[in-house]
Design a protein around this motif. Structure first.
Motif, mmCIF file in Angstrom:
data_model
loop_
_atom_site.group_PDB
_atom_site.id
_atom_site.type_symbol
_atom_site.label_atom_id
_atom_site.label_comp_id
_atom_site.label_asym_id
_atom_site.label_seq_id
_atom_site.Cartn_x
_atom_site.Cartn_y
_atom_site.Cartn_z
ATOM 1 N N TYR A 159 -9.589 -10.265 -5.529
ATOM 2 C CA TYR A 159 -10.853 -10.835 -5.992
ATOM 3 C C TYR A 159 -10.646 -12.304 -6.348
ATOM 4 C CZ TYR A 159 -12.679 -6.064 -6.477
ATOM 5 O OH TYR A 159 -13.110 -4.783 -6.228
ATOM 6 N N THR A 160 -11.749 -12.981 -6.560
ATOM 7 C CA THR A 160 -11.686 -14.351 -7.062
ATOM 8 C C THR A 160 -12.778 -14.545 -8.102
ATOM 9 O OG1 THR A 160 -12.967 -14.996 -5.102
ATOM 10 C CG2 THR A 160 -10.630 -15.578 -5.123
ATOM 11 N N ARG A 161 -12.546 -15.506 -8.999
ATOM 12 C CA ARG A 161 -13.568 -15.871 -9.975
ATOM 13 C C ARG A 161 -14.002 -17.310 -9.689
ATOM 14 N NH1 ARG A 161 -11.340 -14.358 -14.730
ATOM 15 N NH2 ARG A 161 -12.575 -12.451 -14.819
ATOM 16 N N LEU A 162 -15.319 -17.494 -9.513
ATOM 17 C CA LEU A 162 -15.878 -18.808 -9.256
ATOM 18 C C LEU A 162 -16.379 -19.410 -10.564
ATOM 19 C CD1 LEU A 162 -18.092 -18.199 -6.081
ATOM 20 C CD2 LEU A 162 -15.630 -18.536 -6.231
ATOM 21 N N TYR A 163 -16.161 -20.714 -10.733
ATOM 22 C CA TYR A 163 -16.651 -21.440 -11.896
ATOM 23 C C TYR A 163 -17.655 -22.488 -11.421
ATOM 24 C CZ TYR A 163 -12.743 -19.341 -14.471
ATOM 25 O OH TYR A 163 -11.869 -18.451 -15.051
ATOM 26 N N PHE A 164 -18.859 -22.492 -12.000
ATOM 27 C CA PHE A 164 -19.910 -23.413 -11.573
ATOM 28 C C PHE A 164 -20.967 -23.500 -12.661
ATOM 29 C CE2 PHE A 164 -20.861 -19.122 -10.346
ATOM 30 C CZ PHE A 164 -22.208 -18.955 -10.637
ATOM 31 N N GLN A 165 -21.524 -24.671 -12.855
ATOM 32 C CA GLN A 165 -22.644 -24.880 -13.785
ATOM 33 C C GLN A 165 -22.411 -24.248 -15.156
ATOM 34 O OE1 GLN A 165 -25.929 -23.070 -11.664
ATOM 35 N NE2 GLN A 165 -26.217 -24.826 -10.352
ATOM 36 N N GLY A 166 -21.186 -24.253 -15.627
ATOM 37 C CA GLY A 166 -20.893 -23.638 -16.913
ATOM 38 C C GLY A 166 -20.889 -22.124 -16.878
ATOM 39 N N LYS A 167 -20.951 -21.549 -15.680
ATOM 40 C CA LYS A 167 -20.958 -20.094 -15.514
ATOM 41 C C LYS A 167 -19.739 -19.678 -14.698
ATOM 42 C CE LYS A 167 -26.035 -19.949 -15.328
ATOM 43 N NZ LYS A 167 -26.282 -21.402 -15.284
ATOM 44 N N LYS A 168 -19.530 -18.364 -14.609
ATOM 45 C CA LYS A 168 -18.466 -17.836 -13.762
ATOM 46 C C LYS A 168 -18.912 -16.503 -13.185
ATOM 47 C CE LYS A 168 -15.984 -16.148 -17.868
ATOM 48 N NZ LYS A 168 -14.714 -16.232 -18.624
ATOM 49 N N ALA A 169 -18.382 -16.193 -11.999
ATOM 50 C CA ALA A 169 -18.777 -14.964 -11.316
ATOM 51 C C ALA A 169 -17.590 -14.401 -10.550
ATOM 52 C CB ALA A 169 -19.938 -15.237 -10.366
ATOM 53 N N LEU A 170 -17.395 -13.097 -10.648
ATOM 54 C CA LEU A 170 -16.310 -12.411 -9.958
ATOM 55 C C LEU A 170 -16.783 -12.033 -8.557
ATOM 56 C CD1 LEU A 170 -13.400 -11.312 -10.468
ATOM 57 C CD2 LEU A 170 -14.477 -9.120 -11.001
ATOM 58 N N GLN A 171 -15.945 -12.334 -7.546
ATOM 59 C CA GLN A 171 -16.307 -12.087 -6.159
ATOM 60 C C GLN A 171 -15.268 -11.239 -5.437
ATOM 61 O OE1 GLN A 171 -19.363 -13.619 -4.501
ATOM 62 N NE2 GLN A 171 -19.585 -13.203 -6.684
ATOM 63 N N ARG A 172 -15.752 -10.354 -4.556
ATOM 64 C CA ARG A 172 -14.847 -9.540 -3.757
ATOM 65 C C ARG A 172 -14.478 -10.308 -2.484
ATOM 66 N NH1 ARG A 172 -16.827 -3.575 -2.674
ATOM 67 N NH2 ARG A 172 -16.820 -3.650 -4.952
ATOM 68 N N ARG A 173 -13.777 -11.408 -2.687
ATOM 69 C CA ARG A 173 -13.339 -12.260 -1.579
ATOM 70 C C ARG A 173 -12.043 -12.938 -2.021
ATOM 71 N NH1 ARG A 173 -17.763 -16.238 0.525
ATOM 72 N NH2 ARG A 173 -18.165 -14.695 2.137
ATOM 73 N N SER A 174 -11.037 -12.927 -1.171
ATOM 74 C CA SER A 174 -9.736 -13.464 -1.549
ATOM 75 C C SER A 174 -9.734 -14.987 -1.535
ATOM 76 C CB SER A 174 -8.658 -12.947 -0.589
ATOM 77 O OG SER A 174 -8.810 -13.541 0.691
#
Length: 239
Positions: A159-174
């Protein structure tokens, strides 16, 4: 006036026909295809690369949100649906507009004008690849963001965690998959577990060991590996 390429995605034929009739009077909107389900729509969008999709939210098997999540680069979106309950959710992903079926003529006219203005502004900004939008989902949260807004991608095994606009989101993408997708002139892999957006760098310093430390505008201090430090210096010409 710029020609705006359009694809209609709706499982109901009558709804697709209604939209096609409404679009006929607008010469700058060119219908290049239509699809009745998310899988066919994905293939069509990737092949034709439209500027805009009229997208039904509630469809059998996969929803309009599921379609957006499956796209690496999403075009502008105008949601159409018979269910008013989706209005808030639609705007949470920054859709251009939201039309409730049956579509009222005066409401459609306003939506068309809004689309024209948005496309015009995008042309004037000379948008580059990293300005393309993607749809991401983290649990019940959904985001429709420009790639440029991502400043850090962190690996968490598969998985990866994206950081953007003061937020973060966990993604099922390497991390490797993100590396293949993103513009390498903007996104740089600084070590085994992190990719940064170089547009978000505040300063770069060299440690006593010769490695680089990158400080992002958001305050994160990140260490660049030995190999990637050399590559970063060569590619960015800062040393």
């Amino acid at each position: 006036m710029k020609k705006i390429k359009v694809i209609i995605v709706d499982d109901e034929r009558s709804s697709r026909e209604e939209l096609k009739r409404a679009l006929k009077i607008y010469e700058d909107f060119i219908l290049i295809g239509e699809a009745e389900n998310a899988d066919d729509a994905k293939d069509l969008i990737e092949k034709e690369v439209p500027d805009l999709i009229f997208l039904d939210i509630q469809m059998p098997e996969k929803s309009g949100f599921d379609l957006l999540e499956s796209l690496d680069n999403a075009p502008a979106v105008l949601f159409t649906t018979a269910y008013n309950e989706y209005a808030v959710q639609a705007f949470e992903v920054n859709a251009l507009d939201y039309l409730l079926k049956p579509i009222r003529e005066e409401r459609f006219v306003k939506a068309i004008e809004k689309i024209r203005n948005t496309i015009k502004q995008k042309d004037l900004s000379n948008a580059v690849t990293s300005d393309q939008k993607i749809f991401i989902k983290d649990g019940e949260k959904r985001f429709f963001i420009q790639l440029d807004e991502i400043y850090l991608i962190e690996s968490l095994e598969n998985y990866t965690r994206l950081y953007f606009q003061g937020k973060k989101a966990l993604q099922r993408r390497s991390l490797r998959q993100w590396e293949a997708l993103l513009d390498e002139t903007v996104f740089f892999r600084i070590n085994r577990t992190e990719i940064i957006n170089i547009k978000h760098i505040l300063e770069v310093n060299q440690t006593s060991s010769g490695r680089l430390e990158v400080k992002l505008k958001t305050g994160e201090l990140l260490e660049v590996s030995n190999r990637q430090s050399v590559k970063f210096k060569n590619n960015n010409g800062i040393w």
